[in-house]
Design a protein around this motif. Structure first.
Motif, PDB file in Angstrom:
ATOM      1  N   PRO A 162       0.822  -1.213   0.000  1.00  0.00           N
ATOM      2  CA  PRO A 162       0.000   0.000   0.000  1.00  0.00           C
ATOM      3  C   PRO A 162       0.858   1.266   0.000  1.00  0.00           C
ATOM      4  O   PRO A 162       1.807   1.379   0.767  1.00  0.00           O
ATOM      5  CB  PRO A 162      -0.799  -0.123   1.304  1.00  0.00           C
ATOM      6  CG  PRO A 162       0.071  -0.944   2.205  1.00  0.00           C
ATOM      7  CD  PRO A 162       0.785  -1.923   1.297  1.00  0.00           C
ATOM      8  N   VAL A 163       0.511   2.202  -0.882  1.00  0.00           N
ATOM      9  CA  VAL A 163       1.213   3.487  -0.943  1.00  0.00           C
ATOM     10  C   VAL A 163       0.199   4.619  -1.190  1.00  0.00           C
ATOM     11  O   VAL A 163       0.333   5.401  -2.121  1.00  0.00           O
ATOM     12  CB  VAL A 163       2.292   3.498  -2.057  1.00  0.00           C
ATOM     13  CG1 VAL A 163       3.516   2.714  -1.639  1.00  0.00           C
ATOM     14  CG2 VAL A 163       1.718   2.954  -3.370  1.00  0.00           C
ATOM     15  N   PRO A 164      -0.835   4.749  -0.337  1.00  0.00           N
ATOM     16  CA  PRO A 164      -1.842   5.793  -0.561  1.00  0.00           C
ATOM     17  C   PRO A 164      -1.252   7.185  -0.344  1.00  0.00           C
ATOM     18  O   PRO A 164      -0.458   7.402   0.574  1.00  0.00           O
ATOM     19  CB  PRO A 164      -2.902   5.473   0.495  1.00  0.00           C
ATOM     20  CG  PRO A 164      -2.137   4.814   1.602  1.00  0.00           C
ATOM     21  CD  PRO A 164      -1.079   4.000   0.906  1.00  0.00           C
ATOM     22  N   ALA A 165      -1.637   8.124  -1.188  1.00  0.00           N
ATOM     23  CA  ALA A 165      -1.175   9.506  -1.083  1.00  0.00           C
ATOM     24  C   ALA A 165      -1.966  10.349  -2.081  1.00  0.00           C
ATOM     25  O   ALA A 165      -2.691   9.805  -2.928  1.00  0.00           O
ATOM     26  CB  ALA A 165       0.327   9.619  -1.357  1.00  0.00           C
ATOM     27  N   ASP A 166      -1.811  11.654  -2.015  1.00  0.00           N
ATOM     28  CA  ASP A 166      -2.538  12.539  -2.932  1.00  0.00           C
ATOM     29  C   ASP A 166      -1.705  12.743  -4.196  1.00  0.00           C
ATOM     30  O   ASP A 166      -0.960  13.712  -4.315  1.00  0.00           O
ATOM     31  CB  ASP A 166      -2.818  13.885  -2.244  1.00  0.00           C
ATOM     32  CG  ASP A 166      -3.659  14.803  -3.114  1.00  0.00           C
ATOM     33  OD1 ASP A 166      -4.163  14.338  -4.148  1.00  0.00           O
ATOM     34  OD2 ASP A 166      -3.788  15.995  -2.764  1.00  0.00           O
ATOM     35  N   TYR A 167      -1.869  11.858  -5.158  1.00  0.00           N
ATOM     36  CA  TYR A 167      -1.090  11.911  -6.392  1.00  0.00           C
ATOM     37  C   TYR A 167      -1.657  12.883  -7.423  1.00  0.00           C
ATOM     38  O   TYR A 167      -0.943  13.300  -8.335  1.00  0.00           O
ATOM     39  CB  TYR A 167      -0.986  10.512  -7.016  1.00  0.00           C
ATOM     40  CG  TYR A 167      -0.227   9.524  -6.168  1.00  0.00           C
ATOM     41  CD1 TYR A 167       1.165   9.466  -6.187  1.00  0.00           C
ATOM     42  CD2 TYR A 167      -0.906   8.643  -5.324  1.00  0.00           C
ATOM     43  CE1 TYR A 167       1.856   8.563  -5.395  1.00  0.00           C
ATOM     44  CE2 TYR A 167      -0.220   7.734  -4.529  1.00  0.00           C
ATOM     45  CZ  TYR A 167       1.156   7.697  -4.565  1.00  0.00           C
ATOM     46  OH  TYR A 167       1.838   6.797  -3.772  1.00  0.00           O
ATOM     47  N   ASP A 168      -2.949  13.227  -7.307  1.00  0.00           N
ATOM     48  CA  ASP A 168      -3.546  14.130  -8.296  1.00  0.00           C
ATOM     49  C   ASP A 168      -3.761  15.550  -7.780  1.00  0.00           C
ATOM     50  O   ASP A 168      -4.280  16.407  -8.487  1.00  0.00           O
ATOM     51  CB  ASP A 168      -4.863  13.559  -8.828  1.00  0.00           C
ATOM     52  CG  ASP A 168      -5.837  13.178  -7.716  1.00  0.00           C
ATOM     53  OD1 ASP A 168      -5.658  13.662  -6.581  1.00  0.00           O
ATOM     54  OD2 ASP A 168      -6.778  12.408  -7.981  1.00  0.00           O
ATOM     55  N   GLY A 169      -3.376  15.810  -6.528  1.00  0.00           N
ATOM     56  CA  GLY A 169      -3.402  17.169  -6.007  1.00  0.00           C
ATOM     57  C   GLY A 169      -4.775  17.735  -5.715  1.00  0.00           C
ATOM     58  O   GLY A 169      -4.942  18.951  -5.682  1.00  0.00           O
ATOM     59  N   ASP A 170      -5.772  16.879  -5.438  1.00  0.00           N
ATOM     60  CA  ASP A 170      -7.117  17.373  -5.157  1.00  0.00           C
ATOM     61  C   ASP A 170      -7.404  17.477  -3.664  1.00  0.00           C
ATOM     62  O   ASP A 170      -8.532  17.768  -3.262  1.00  0.00           O
ATOM     63  CB  ASP A 170      -8.174  16.494  -5.823  1.00  0.00           C
ATOM     64  CG  ASP A 170      -8.239  15.090  -5.219  1.00  0.00           C
ATOM     65  OD1 ASP A 170      -7.291  14.700  -4.503  1.00  0.00           O
ATOM     66  OD2 ASP A 170      -9.235  14.387  -5.475  1.00  0.00           O
TER      67      ASP A 170
ATOM     68  N   LEU B 105      -0.049   1.232  -8.992  1.00  0.00           N
ATOM     69  CA  LEU B 105      -1.451   1.235  -9.378  1.00  0.00           C
ATOM     70  C   LEU B 105      -2.161   2.295  -8.540  1.00  0.00           C
ATOM     71  O   LEU B 105      -2.280   2.156  -7.323  1.00  0.00           O
ATOM     72  CB  LEU B 105      -2.070  -0.144  -9.143  1.00  0.00           C
ATOM     73  CG  LEU B 105      -1.326  -1.326  -9.785  1.00  0.00           C
ATOM     74  CD1 LEU B 105      -1.965  -2.646  -9.371  1.00  0.00           C
ATOM     75  CD2 LEU B 105      -1.312  -1.187 -11.302  1.00  0.00           C
ATOM     76  N   ILE B 106      -2.630   3.348  -9.194  1.00  0.00           N
ATOM     77  CA  ILE B 106      -3.210   4.493  -8.489  1.00  0.00           C
ATOM     78  C   ILE B 106      -4.655   4.692  -8.925  1.00  0.00           C
ATOM     79  O   ILE B 106      -4.938   4.888 -10.104  1.00  0.00           O
ATOM     80  CB  ILE B 106      -2.403   5.776  -8.764  1.00  0.00           C
ATOM     81  CG1 ILE B 106      -0.939   5.580  -8.351  1.00  0.00           C
ATOM     82  CG2 ILE B 106      -3.013   6.972  -8.039  1.00  0.00           C
ATOM     83  CD1 ILE B 106      -0.035   6.724  -8.754  1.00  0.00           C
ATOM     84  N   LEU B 107      -5.568   4.646  -7.953  1.00  0.00           N
ATOM     85  CA  LEU B 107      -6.971   4.903  -8.215  1.00  0.00           C
ATOM     86  C   LEU B 107      -7.247   6.366  -7.873  1.00  0.00           C
ATOM     87  O   LEU B 107      -7.407   6.721  -6.706  1.00  0.00           O
ATOM     88  CB  LEU B 107      -7.847   3.977  -7.374  1.00  0.00           C
ATOM     89  CG  LEU B 107      -9.354   3.989  -7.646  1.00  0.00           C
ATOM     90  CD1 LEU B 107      -9.642   3.574  -9.079  1.00  0.00           C
ATOM     91  CD2 LEU B 107     -10.080   3.060  -6.669  1.00  0.00           C
ATOM     92  N   GLY B 108      -7.253   7.220  -8.887  1.00  0.00           N
ATOM     93  CA  GLY B 108      -7.351   8.654  -8.662  1.00  0.00           C
ATOM     94  C   GLY B 108      -8.683   9.064  -8.068  1.00  0.00           C
ATOM     95  O   GLY B 108      -9.733   8.726  -8.603  1.00  0.00           O
ATOM     96  N   SER B 109      -8.649   9.814  -6.966  1.00  0.00           N
ATOM     97  CA  SER B 109      -9.892  10.292  -6.360  1.00  0.00           C
ATOM     98  C   SER B 109     -10.501  11.408  -7.186  1.00  0.00           C
ATOM     99  O   SER B 109     -11.700  11.677  -7.095  1.00  0.00           O
ATOM    100  CB  SER B 109      -9.628  10.788  -4.939  1.00  0.00           C
ATOM    101  OG  SER B 109      -8.624  11.789  -4.929  1.00  0.00           O
ATOM    102  N   LEU B 110      -9.705  12.070  -8.025  1.00  0.00           N
ATOM    103  CA  LEU B 110     -10.204  13.159  -8.862  1.00  0.00           C
ATOM    104  C   LEU B 110     -10.857  12.627 -10.134  1.00  0.00           C
ATOM    105  O   LEU B 110     -11.962  13.028 -10.493  1.00  0.00           O
ATOM    106  CB  LEU B 110      -9.060  14.110  -9.216  1.00  0.00           C
ATOM    107  CG  LEU B 110      -9.419  15.366 -10.013  1.00  0.00           C
ATOM    108  CD1 LEU B 110     -10.392  16.228  -9.219  1.00  0.00           C
ATOM    109  CD2 LEU B 110      -8.162  16.160 -10.360  1.00  0.00           C
ATOM    110  N   SER B 111     -10.178  11.689 -10.796  1.00  0.00           N
ATOM    111  CA  SER B 111     -10.702  11.165 -12.062  1.00  0.00           C
ATOM    112  C   SER B 111     -11.539   9.912 -11.889  1.00  0.00           C
ATOM    113  O   SER B 111     -12.400   9.607 -12.711  1.00  0.00           O
ATOM    114  CB  SER B 111      -9.536  10.854 -13.009  1.00  0.00           C
ATOM    115  OG  SER B 111      -8.724   9.806 -12.467  1.00  0.00           O
ATOM    116  N   GLY B 112     -11.255   9.169 -10.820  1.00  0.00           N
ATOM    117  CA  GLY B 112     -11.951   7.912 -10.605  1.00  0.00           C
ATOM    118  C   GLY B 112     -11.391   6.773 -11.429  1.00  0.00           C
ATOM    119  O   GLY B 112     -11.861   5.637 -11.331  1.00  0.00           O
ATOM    120  N   GLY B 113     -10.381   7.052 -12.247  1.00  0.00           N
ATOM    121  CA  GLY B 113      -9.782   6.031 -13.093  1.00  0.00           C
ATOM    122  C   GLY B 113      -8.536   5.420 -12.485  1.00  0.00           C
ATOM    123  O   GLY B 113      -7.918   5.992 -11.588  1.00  0.00           O
ATOM    124  N   LEU B 114      -8.174   4.259 -12.989  1.00  0.00           N
ATOM    125  CA  LEU B 114      -6.987   3.562 -12.516  1.00  0.00           C
ATOM    126  C   LEU B 114      -5.808   3.867 -13.427  1.00  0.00           C
ATOM    127  O   LEU B 114      -5.912   3.768 -14.655  1.00  0.00           O
ATOM    128  CB  LEU B 114      -7.229   2.055 -12.482  1.00  0.00           C
ATOM    129  CG  LEU B 114      -6.069   1.199 -11.977  1.00  0.00           C
ATOM    130  CD1 LEU B 114      -5.851   1.424 -10.491  1.00  0.00           C
ATOM    131  CD2 LEU B 114      -6.330  -0.286 -12.259  1.00  0.00           C
TER     132      LEU B 114
END
Length: 375
Positions: A280-288, A302-311
């Motif tokens: 696990p490496v959760p973090a704010d990768y999209d800056g939202d 593998l990053i599940l973007g909270s901003l885009s919702g895409g993987l």
């Protein structure tokens, strides 16, 4: 004589006009009234707790929003597609203005490169802004580095958790004083984060055998116990809902999923990642402003973007390297990065332009601890 009388009459007329003017109510132009009203609404919005107004539509809530938009759009008519853009960003803490910065500037603070050397208990730090080198002796072999801003001064404090005595040893960056806080039992793991949103890191441990959290709130000084998780889970506290408070969260390896309780509302959420997700490496990768569920796999990050919702899948070195995600370029987004223990080298993928930064810092046996130390 006639000239003199005319002069007297002229002066009397002027005097009468002045008296009439004094008796008349003050008149203000529509422009003046609108300016005053607009400024008043802006002041009310700031006091109401605006946290940030930048290159976005000026929005507050309810009546303030309606008043501001009506006044502004009537006074300064614009095409519907245009939006109000401010040249400054006003940053508030509650209702107190603490900073004014250029809109669109890089407001993030690039993280320092740092390692902790268990053999000597020494921290070695490269300043992320000036590249100045500093060191600090703090800790001993067997300790676990557990960095955080425990005194709330905006700088990371040198801190270690000593499993043998379940004691936190914190060196305050504010004044150089230290404190030792016994908290936990053998087998507990450090899980410090800002759970109460007061700007200070809270001392916390996760008991994996029981799936329980023990937290000392820095705002109250009292401890609380939370049951969330089960045996085998990994504690991954982070702000997944973007409210400024860390959420209780765990990574379940057997399910390849994150589960967390939103600190606002208390809803429980789950995010499942693809097959092969291991670390696990959760973090704010999209800056939202919200932590993104993310994990490393043999194929990459593998990053599940909270901003885009895409993987998103990004190949970046191997699982044998140590993951050290942080914001190294100061753009407000977490950068993908690893530290290779065999040669003490950092490999950073800058989120601002996808360029690669390589820095040799550390040696075999060190533990990388990137953070905002700024000594």
């Amino acid at each position: 004589m006639k000239t003199y009388k005319n002069l007297i009459k002229s002066q009397q007329r002027i005097a009468r006009r002045r008296r009439k003017a004094d008796l008349k109510p003050a008149r203000f132009s529509v422009r003046s009234v609108l300016i005053v009203l607009t400024l008043s609404v802006s002041a009310i919005a700031g006091a109401a707790g605006l946290t940030r107004a930048g290159s976005v539509d000026v929005e507050t809530s309810g009546l303030i929003d309606s008043l501001y938009r009506s006044v502004y759009e009537w006074f300064f008519p614009q095409p519907q597609s245009r939006r109000l853009v401010l040249s400054r960003e006003y940053i508030y803490a509650d209702s107190r203005l603490i900073a004014v910065e250029d809109a669109g500037s890089l407001n993030g603070r690039p993280s320092d490169l740092a390692v902790w050397r268990p053999s000597s208990g020494t921290w070695w730090v490269i300043n992320g802004l000036s590249s100045a080198v500093s060191s600090q002796n703090w800790g001993a072999a067997g300790d676990i580095p557990a960095t955080g801003d425990f005194d709330g001064d905006g700088k990371t404090d040198f801190c270690v958790f000593r499993p043998s005595s379940s004691t936190w040893w914190i060196l305050n960056s504010t004044d150089g004083t230290f404190r030792a806080v016994p908290f936990g039992v053998p087998g507990d793991l450090p899980a410090a984060a800002d759970f109460d949103g007061d700007g200070k890191t809270d001392i916390a441990v996760f008991r994996p055998g029981e799936g329980r959290w023990f937290v000392i709130g820095s705002s109250t000084g009292s401890s609380t116990v939370h049951s969330f998780g089960s045996s085998g889970d990994v504690a991954t506290p982070a702000d997944f809902d973007g409210d400024g408070l860390a959420d209780l969260a765990v990574w379940k390896p057997s399910e390849r999923s994150f589960r967390w309780i939103e600190s606002t509302g208390g809803a429980e959420r789950t995010a499942v990642l693809p097959q092969g997700s291991e670390e696990p490496v959760p973090a704010d990768y999209d800056g939202d402003g919200r932590a993104d569920p993310a994990a490393r796999s043999p194929s990459g990050w593998l990053i599940l973007g909270s901003l885009s919702g895409g993987l998103q899948t990004i190949a970046w070195h191997s699982l044998s390297d140590i993951a050290v995600p942080n914001d190294y370029d100061g753009d407000g987004q977490t950068d993908i990065a690893v530290w290779k223990s065999s040669n003490g080298t950092w490999y950073i993928r800058n989120s601002s332009d996808s360029s690669t930064r390589t820095v040799q810092w550390g040696q075999a046996g060190d533990i990388p601890v990137p953070a905002f130390f700024r000594r």
